[in-house]
Design a protein around this motif. Structure first.
Motif, PDB file in Angstrom:
ATOM      1  N   TYR A  35     -26.637 -32.634 -51.414  1.00  0.00           N
ATOM      2  CA  TYR A  35     -26.827 -31.191 -51.228  1.00  0.00           C
ATOM      3  C   TYR A  35     -25.752 -30.424 -52.003  1.00  0.00           C
ATOM      4  CZ  TYR A  35     -30.525 -31.189 -47.739  1.00  0.00           C
ATOM      5  OH  TYR A  35     -31.736 -31.300 -47.115  1.00  0.00           O
ATOM      6  N   ASP A  36     -26.191 -29.429 -52.765  1.00  0.00           N
ATOM      7  CA  ASP A  36     -25.280 -28.513 -53.426  1.00  0.00           C
ATOM      8  C   ASP A  36     -25.896 -27.122 -53.346  1.00  0.00           C
ATOM      9  OD1 ASP A  36     -27.334 -28.435 -55.315  1.00  0.00           O
ATOM     10  OD2 ASP A  36     -26.321 -29.826 -56.677  1.00  0.00           O
ATOM     11  N   GLU A  37     -25.309 -26.159 -54.045  1.00  0.00           N
ATOM     12  CA  GLU A  37     -25.802 -24.780 -53.925  1.00  0.00           C
ATOM     13  C   GLU A  37     -27.203 -24.598 -54.475  1.00  0.00           C
ATOM     14  OE1 GLU A  37     -22.756 -24.524 -57.405  1.00  0.00           O
ATOM     15  OE2 GLU A  37     -23.315 -25.948 -55.826  1.00  0.00           O
ATOM     16  N   PHE A  38     -27.685 -25.566 -55.259  1.00  0.00           N
ATOM     17  CA  PHE A  38     -29.023 -25.451 -55.840  1.00  0.00           C
ATOM     18  C   PHE A  38     -30.105 -26.090 -54.962  1.00  0.00           C
ATOM     19  CE2 PHE A  38     -25.950 -25.794 -59.398  1.00  0.00           C
ATOM     20  CZ  PHE A  38     -26.043 -24.479 -59.844  1.00  0.00           C
ATOM     21  N   MET A  39     -29.689 -26.900 -53.991  1.00  0.00           N
ATOM     22  CA  MET A  39     -30.674 -27.593 -53.151  1.00  0.00           C
ATOM     23  C   MET A  39     -31.484 -26.614 -52.303  1.00  0.00           C
ATOM     24  SD  MET A  39     -32.054 -30.454 -52.424  1.00  0.00           S
ATOM     25  CE  MET A  39     -30.980 -31.840 -52.789  1.00  0.00           C
ATOM     26  N   ALA A  40     -30.850 -25.499 -51.914  1.00  0.00           N
ATOM     27  CA  ALA A  40     -31.559 -24.515 -51.095  1.00  0.00           C
ATOM     28  C   ALA A  40     -32.821 -24.024 -51.799  1.00  0.00           C
ATOM     29  CB  ALA A  40     -30.645 -23.337 -50.757  1.00  0.00           C
ATOM     30  N   GLU A  41     -32.707 -23.771 -53.100  1.00  0.00           N
ATOM     31  CA  GLU A  41     -33.855 -23.287 -53.868  1.00  0.00           C
ATOM     32  C   GLU A  41     -34.987 -24.317 -53.865  1.00  0.00           C
ATOM     33  OE1 GLU A  41     -34.937 -22.131 -58.486  1.00  0.00           O
ATOM     34  OE2 GLU A  41     -32.844 -21.998 -57.835  1.00  0.00           O
ATOM     35  N   VAL A  42     -34.629 -25.588 -54.020  1.00  0.00           N
ATOM     36  CA  VAL A  42     -35.626 -26.668 -54.018  1.00  0.00           C
ATOM     37  C   VAL A  42     -36.292 -26.774 -52.648  1.00  0.00           C
ATOM     38  CG1 VAL A  42     -35.977 -29.158 -54.294  1.00  0.00           C
ATOM     39  CG2 VAL A  42     -34.363 -27.952 -55.786  1.00  0.00           C
ATOM     40  N   GLU A  43     -35.476 -26.750 -51.598  1.00  0.00           N
ATOM     41  CA  GLU A  43     -36.018 -26.910 -50.246  1.00  0.00           C
ATOM     42  C   GLU A  43     -36.872 -25.720 -49.829  1.00  0.00           C
ATOM     43  OE1 GLU A  43     -34.543 -28.524 -45.873  1.00  0.00           O
ATOM     44  OE2 GLU A  43     -33.186 -28.617 -47.584  1.00  0.00           O
ATOM     45  N   VAL A  44     -36.491 -24.530 -50.273  1.00  0.00           N
ATOM     46  CA  VAL A  44     -37.290 -23.327 -49.981  1.00  0.00           C
ATOM     47  C   VAL A  44     -38.645 -23.406 -50.688  1.00  0.00           C
ATOM     48  CG1 VAL A  44     -37.459 -20.850 -50.474  1.00  0.00           C
ATOM     49  CG2 VAL A  44     -35.390 -21.776 -49.417  1.00  0.00           C
ATOM     50  N   ARG A  45     -38.634 -23.816 -51.948  1.00  0.00           N
ATOM     51  CA  ARG A  45     -39.906 -23.953 -52.687  1.00  0.00           C
ATOM     52  C   ARG A  45     -40.813 -24.972 -52.021  1.00  0.00           C
ATOM     53  NH1 ARG A  45     -38.422 -25.732 -58.354  1.00  0.00           N
ATOM     54  NH2 ARG A  45     -40.662 -26.113 -58.514  1.00  0.00           N
TER      55      ARG A  45
END
Length: 300
Positions: free
Chosen positions: A96-106
């Motif tokens: 998990y990093d700051e970019f994982m949120a975008e992936v999980e939201v999509r």
């Protein structure tokens, strides 16, 4: 009188992602209960986890389904009355990093949109995390315990780089917004730290901020069998609604913390003299009464 529940005859459900410890155990338990199961996995290499006597079952169908590929989700959902959804990071980006949120939201958006477009879907059980509940500035000054009504503060998550909490909070909020907008019957389970491989490592992103969780009385863990039972109970019980915090142990004293450290750390790092002398007990400040009430009559 038994609680109102779904009849299990000829019920077909989808488990996505079915390759993790939660997903694969759910598949096994649902098959045992007589469900027809569509097991959706992200990577072709994970298909072998459904080989062997446990899965030698004509009621099991395995699908290759990427949560970022809308059409593959639709294929897995076809003919299903329910979905058990949990996000598993892909093998090429496991941390998990700051970019994982975008992936999980999509992924959450795609999955809920697919459910909205699948006429047979009656209910979605969305696996979230207690980290989407507990990270709040005011948790030490609240007059009542933290429960399902509370959400983690996104700004706090970003400030302290709590990427797991940020991802889970944003993904669950996305799912709820879409479910309410599209009329999808969704229930979420906010699980504690899962006490099952491969999660039992000090590098698990859930554990970022563990010391603060411990001292604030909100460091909760959940056994695999308990969270699996909770998923099935919540799916089958027609009175389930909203969010459910799911845990069956609170790490609140030195004995608990030391025991967990021995599981997560090498022996040389697991125990320090200072830790052995610590006799403080931290008051539990988090409640799972809502789930416990629902599961009173549930038979595993």
């Amino acid at each position: 009188m038994a609680p109102a529940s779904f009849t299990q005859n000829s019920k077909t459900v989808c488990v996505m992602d079915a390759s993790g410890s939660l997903g694969s155990t759910l598949v096994e338990r649902l098959l045992h209960k007589g469900y027809t199961v569509h097991a959706a996995v992200q990577n072709h290499g994970e298909l072998q986890c459904f080989e062997g006597e446990h899965y030698d079952n004509e009621k099991l169908r395995v699908f290759h389904s990427d949560p970022l590929d809308y059409h593959s989700i639709m294929d897995a959902l076809k003919g299903c009355s329910g979905l058990f959804y949990s996000f598993e990071p892909s093998s090429d980006q496991p941390t998990y990093d700051e970019f994982m949120a975008e992936v999980e939201v999509r992924a959450a958006h795609n999955v809920l949109e697919a459910c909205a477009r699948t006429d047979t879907i009656d209910k979605v059980v969305f696996t979230s995390s207690a980290t989407a509940v507990i990270w709040r500035d005011d948790r030490n000054t609240m007059s009542s315990d933290i429960d399902e009504r509370h959400w983690s503060d996104i700004n706090i998550c970003r400030k302290f780089k709590l990427w797991h909490a940020l991802s889970k909070t944003l993904a669950e909020k996305t799912a709820w917004a879409l479910a309410m907008d599209r009329g999808v019957n969704m229930v979420s389970i906010n699980g504690g730290f899962l006490m099952a491989p491969p999660h039992l490592t000090i590098k698990n992103p859930y554990l970022k901020g563990a010391a603060e969780m411990y001292e604030d009385g909100v460091f909760v863990t959940v056994d695999l069998n308990f969270i699996v039972d909770s998923h099935i109970c919540i799916f089958e019980n027609v009175s389930s609604y909203g969010r459910y915090l799911c845990f069956n142990h609170v790490i609140s004293c030195n004995k608990d913390a030391t025991k967990l450290a021995h599981i997560l750390l090498p022996p040389s790092e697991a125990c320090s003299p200072e830790r052995l002398e610590d006799t403080r007990v931290y008051q539990q400040r988090i409640s799972n009464k809502k789930l416990n009430k629902l599961m009173v009559d549930f038979e595993s």
